[in-house]
Motif scaffolding. Structure first.
Motif, PDB file in Angstrom:
ATOM      1  N   ILE A 181     -10.869  49.524 -36.961  1.00 39.96           N
ATOM      2  CA  ILE A 181     -10.165  49.888 -35.737  1.00 39.96           C
ATOM      3  C   ILE A 181     -11.226  50.213 -34.696  1.00 39.96           C
ATOM      4  O   ILE A 181     -12.090  51.071 -34.915  1.00 39.96           O
ATOM      5  CB  ILE A 181      -9.225  51.081 -35.940  1.00 39.96           C
ATOM      6  N   GLU A 182     -11.174  49.523 -33.569  1.00 42.59           N
ATOM      7  CA  GLU A 182     -12.124  49.716 -32.473  1.00 42.59           C
ATOM      8  C   GLU A 182     -11.354  50.265 -31.277  1.00 42.59           C
ATOM      9  O   GLU A 182     -10.476  49.597 -30.723  1.00 42.59           O
ATOM     10  CB  GLU A 182     -12.802  48.398 -32.101  1.00 42.59           C
ATOM     11  N   ASN A 183     -11.670  51.498 -30.911  1.00 39.19           N
ATOM     12  CA  ASN A 183     -10.962  52.224 -29.857  1.00 39.19           C
ATOM     13  C   ASN A 183     -11.844  52.271 -28.619  1.00 39.19           C
ATOM     14  O   ASN A 183     -12.963  52.795 -28.668  1.00 39.19           O
ATOM     15  CB  ASN A 183     -10.640  53.633 -30.362  1.00 39.19           C
ATOM     16  N   VAL A 184     -11.351  51.745 -27.495  1.00 48.41           N
ATOM     17  CA  VAL A 184     -12.202  51.596 -26.313  1.00 48.41           C
ATOM     18  C   VAL A 184     -11.485  52.082 -25.054  1.00 48.41           C
ATOM     19  O   VAL A 184     -10.266  51.924 -24.905  1.00 48.41           O
ATOM     20  CB  VAL A 184     -12.649  50.125 -26.144  1.00 48.41           C
ATOM     21  N   TYR A 185     -12.274  52.679 -24.172  1.00 46.83           N
ATOM     22  CA  TYR A 185     -11.791  53.116 -22.860  1.00 46.83           C
ATOM     23  C   TYR A 185     -12.644  52.418 -21.808  1.00 46.83           C
ATOM     24  O   TYR A 185     -13.748  52.842 -21.488  1.00 46.83           O
ATOM     25  CB  TYR A 185     -11.897  54.643 -22.758  1.00 46.83           C
ATOM     26  N   VAL A 186     -12.131  51.314 -21.275  1.00 42.65           N
ATOM     27  CA  VAL A 186     -12.842  50.530 -20.264  1.00 42.65           C
ATOM     28  C   VAL A 186     -12.864  51.306 -18.948  1.00 42.65           C
ATOM     29  O   VAL A 186     -11.850  51.913 -18.566  1.00 42.65           O
ATOM     30  CB  VAL A 186     -12.164  49.155 -20.078  1.00 42.65           C
ATOM     31  N   PRO A 187     -13.979  51.301 -18.223  1.00 47.52           N
ATOM     32  CA  PRO A 187     -14.023  52.000 -16.935  1.00 47.52           C
ATOM     33  C   PRO A 187     -12.930  51.510 -15.981  1.00 47.52           C
ATOM     34  O   PRO A 187     -12.580  50.321 -15.974  1.00 47.52           O
ATOM     35  CB  PRO A 187     -15.415  51.649 -16.396  1.00 47.52           C
ATOM     36  N   ALA A 188     -12.427  52.420 -15.168  1.00 50.24           N
ATOM     37  CA  ALA A 188     -11.384  52.049 -14.206  1.00 50.24           C
ATOM     38  C   ALA A 188     -11.924  51.114 -13.132  1.00 50.24           C
ATOM     39  O   ALA A 188     -11.229  50.212 -12.672  1.00 50.24           O
ATOM     40  CB  ALA A 188     -10.790  53.300 -13.572  1.00 50.24           C
ATOM     41  N   GLY A 189     -13.157  51.348 -12.666  1.00 51.02           N
ATOM     42  CA  GLY A 189     -13.777  50.427 -11.721  1.00 51.02           C
ATOM     43  C   GLY A 189     -13.724  50.822 -10.261  1.00 51.02           C
ATOM     44  O   GLY A 189     -14.079  50.018  -9.397  1.00 51.02           O
ATOM     45  N   GLY A 190     -13.287  52.037  -9.975  1.00 49.39           N
ATOM     46  CA  GLY A 190     -13.252  52.450  -8.567  1.00 49.39           C
ATOM     47  C   GLY A 190     -12.151  51.773  -7.775  1.00 49.39           C
ATOM     48  O   GLY A 190     -11.253  51.153  -8.328  1.00 49.39           O
ATOM     49  N   ASP A 191     -12.241  51.867  -6.454  1.00 51.06           N
ATOM     50  CA  ASP A 191     -11.158  51.395  -5.592  1.00 51.06           C
ATOM     51  C   ASP A 191     -11.406  50.037  -4.942  1.00 51.06           C
ATOM     52  O   ASP A 191     -10.459  49.328  -4.605  1.00 51.06           O
ATOM     53  CB  ASP A 191     -10.881  52.422  -4.487  1.00 51.06           C
ATOM     54  N   GLU A 192     -12.659  49.696  -4.727  1.00 50.65           N
ATOM     55  CA  GLU A 192     -12.976  48.467  -3.991  1.00 50.65           C
ATOM     56  C   GLU A 192     -13.440  47.378  -4.965  1.00 50.65           C
ATOM     57  O   GLU A 192     -14.437  47.543  -5.661  1.00 50.65           O
ATOM     58  CB  GLU A 192     -14.082  48.743  -2.966  1.00 50.65           C
ATOM     59  N   PRO A 193     -12.732  46.234  -5.025  1.00 51.11           N
ATOM     60  CA  PRO A 193     -13.085  45.191  -5.990  1.00 51.11           C
ATOM     61  C   PRO A 193     -14.251  44.314  -5.530  1.00 51.11           C
ATOM     62  O   PRO A 193     -14.141  43.079  -5.450  1.00 51.11           O
ATOM     63  CB  PRO A 193     -11.788  44.388  -6.107  1.00 51.11           C
ATOM     64  N   ASP A 194     -15.362  44.970  -5.253  1.00 52.60           N
ATOM     65  CA  ASP A 194     -16.553  44.268  -4.759  1.00 52.60           C
ATOM     66  C   ASP A 194     -17.771  45.022  -5.269  1.00 52.60           C
ATOM     67  O   ASP A 194     -18.059  46.126  -4.813  1.00 52.60           O
ATOM     68  CB  ASP A 194     -16.531  44.228  -3.230  1.00 52.60           C
ATOM     69  N   ARG A 195     -18.499  44.418  -6.194  1.00 52.95           N
ATOM     70  CA  ARG A 195     -19.609  45.134  -6.810  1.00 52.95           C
ATOM     71  C   ARG A 195     -20.763  45.387  -5.844  1.00 52.95           C
ATOM     72  O   ARG A 195     -21.586  46.282  -6.083  1.00 52.95           O
ATOM     73  CB  ARG A 195     -20.088  44.392  -8.060  1.00 52.95           C
ATOM     74  N   SER A 196     -20.806  44.646  -4.737  1.00 54.12           N
ATOM     75  CA  SER A 196     -21.888  44.844  -3.778  1.00 54.12           C
ATOM     76  C   SER A 196     -21.732  46.143  -2.999  1.00 54.12           C
ATOM     77  O   SER A 196     -22.720  46.695  -2.501  1.00 54.12           O
ATOM     78  CB  SER A 196     -21.968  43.664  -2.805  1.00 54.12           C
ATOM     79  N   VAL A 197     -20.519  46.645  -2.874  1.00 52.10           N
ATOM     80  CA  VAL A 197     -20.281  47.907  -2.163  1.00 52.10           C
ATOM     81  C   VAL A 197     -19.747  48.997  -3.080  1.00 52.10           C
ATOM     82  O   VAL A 197     -19.703  50.165  -2.699  1.00 52.10           O
ATOM     83  CB  VAL A 197     -19.303  47.704  -0.977  1.00 52.10           C
ATOM     84  N   ASN A 198     -19.345  48.622  -4.276  1.00 56.40           N
ATOM     85  CA  ASN A 198     -18.772  49.578  -5.222  1.00 56.40           C
ATOM     86  C   ASN A 198     -19.431  49.380  -6.588  1.00 56.40           C
ATOM     87  O   ASN A 198     -18.992  48.549  -7.389  1.00 56.40           O
ATOM     88  CB  ASN A 198     -17.252  49.369  -5.323  1.00 56.40           C
ATOM     89  N   PRO A 199     -20.485  50.121  -6.883  1.00 61.09           N
ATOM     90  CA  PRO A 199     -21.184  49.968  -8.155  1.00 61.09           C
ATOM     91  C   PRO A 199     -20.284  50.161  -9.376  1.00 61.09           C
ATOM     92  O   PRO A 199     -20.522  49.545 -10.422  1.00 61.09           O
ATOM     93  CB  PRO A 199     -22.269  51.051  -8.097  1.00 61.09           C
ATOM     94  N   LYS A 200     -19.257  50.999  -9.249  1.00 56.05           N
ATOM     95  CA  LYS A 200     -18.358  51.234 -10.381  1.00 56.05           C
ATOM     96  C   LYS A 200     -17.648  49.949 -10.802  1.00 56.05           C
ATOM     97  O   LYS A 200     -17.392  49.732 -11.991  1.00 56.05           O
ATOM     98  CB  LYS A 200     -17.326  52.309 -10.029  1.00 56.05           C
TER      99      LYS A 200
END
Length: 269
Positions: free
Chosen positions: A110-129
């Protein structure tokens, strides 16, 4: 895995609890009412030394594997059954507690994972999360492609992959959790091991199936602006062992609820 002549049943639950200590009352209610053999928690928000073990032991859950972190993240697997071979992987490469894996005595991992939410802006250039989230899933893809053995992968993936997994595909296309790049990566993750999506096996698309509703809604049930962010995937070799799957939506209305509802899958091996 058990042979057909020695069939075993197993009930596994997964729940992003959004602080296990703050929501101890509803955790106890859930365990009492539904009696899973194994409970996988995400976002426990507590270090291992402060995990409320007494709550679980009182209810017969004497086996615990923990990967905690103060105030943030954290995952745990609590079980009535013995567990071994625990593993804690850092797919974000920053020390956050987002994964724990174990093996049951019947051989199932059993592999239990919590993927990061990723912040609010779907652009890695302005949102590192957001970039960290994409990198996390890519590392999961690399890991998943090398897997060998019967595995149940579950948890809060923070991605709603199908158009029918959100209340409005059109309005959420540019909202983190349902963007095309996230969906593409999650699809690649599923394909990397030919994972069987148990939620959609039992509730086929395009039927409604949500696991998360925002706290911002005054009446979450009435507005029903849900997303399917929580998932249970099974290795193809044992996917047919799953005999039932449900989302306990009513838990979203319990006292001081999490914004996620728990999932339960029942197996007959």
């Amino acid at each position: 895995m058990p042979t057909k002549s020695s069939t075993q049943t197993l009930k596994v639950a997964s729940w992003n609890i959004n602080s296990v200590r703050a929501r101890a009352e509803i955790v106890e209610r859930f365990l009492t009412e539904h009696q899973p053999d194994v409970l996988c928690l995400q976002e426990t928000k507590v270090v291992n030394d402060s995990f409320p073990e007494g709550l679980f032991r009182r209810l017969g859950y004497n086996h615990m594997m923990l990967n905690g972190q103060r105030m943030h993240h954290g995952v745990a697997i609590i079980s009535k059954l013995p567990m071994r071979d625990e593993d804690r992987l850092d797919w974000q490469a920053n020390g956050e507690a987002r994964h724990i894996g174990v093996r049951l005595e019947n051989g199932l991992r059993i592999e239990n994972v919590y993927v990061p939410a990723g912040g609010d802006e779907p652009d890695r250039s302005v949102n590192p999360k957001f970039g960290q989230k994409l990198d996390f899933i890519q590392r999961m893809i690399d890991w998943s492609g090398r897997l060998d053995g019967s595995t149940l992968l579950l948890g809060d993936f923070n991605v709603a992959p199908l158009e029918c997994d959100v209340w409005s595909h059109k309005q959420l296309l540019n909202v983190v959790s349902h963007t095309p790049v996230e969906v593409e990566l999650l699809t690649a993750l599923q394909n990397s091991h030919n994972w069987v999506d148990l939620g959609r096996r039992f509730v086929p698309a395009p039927e409604r199936l949500y696991t998360w509703w925002s706290y911002r809604a005054l009446d979450w049930a009435k507005s029903d602006r849900g997303r399917r962010l929580d998932h249970m995937w099974m290795s193809p070799d044992v996917a047919t062992a799953a005999v039932g799957h449900q989302v306990i939506e009513g838990a979203r209305s319990w006292t001081r609820p999490s914004d996620h509802a728990p999932l339960i899958t029942e197996f007959a091996f």
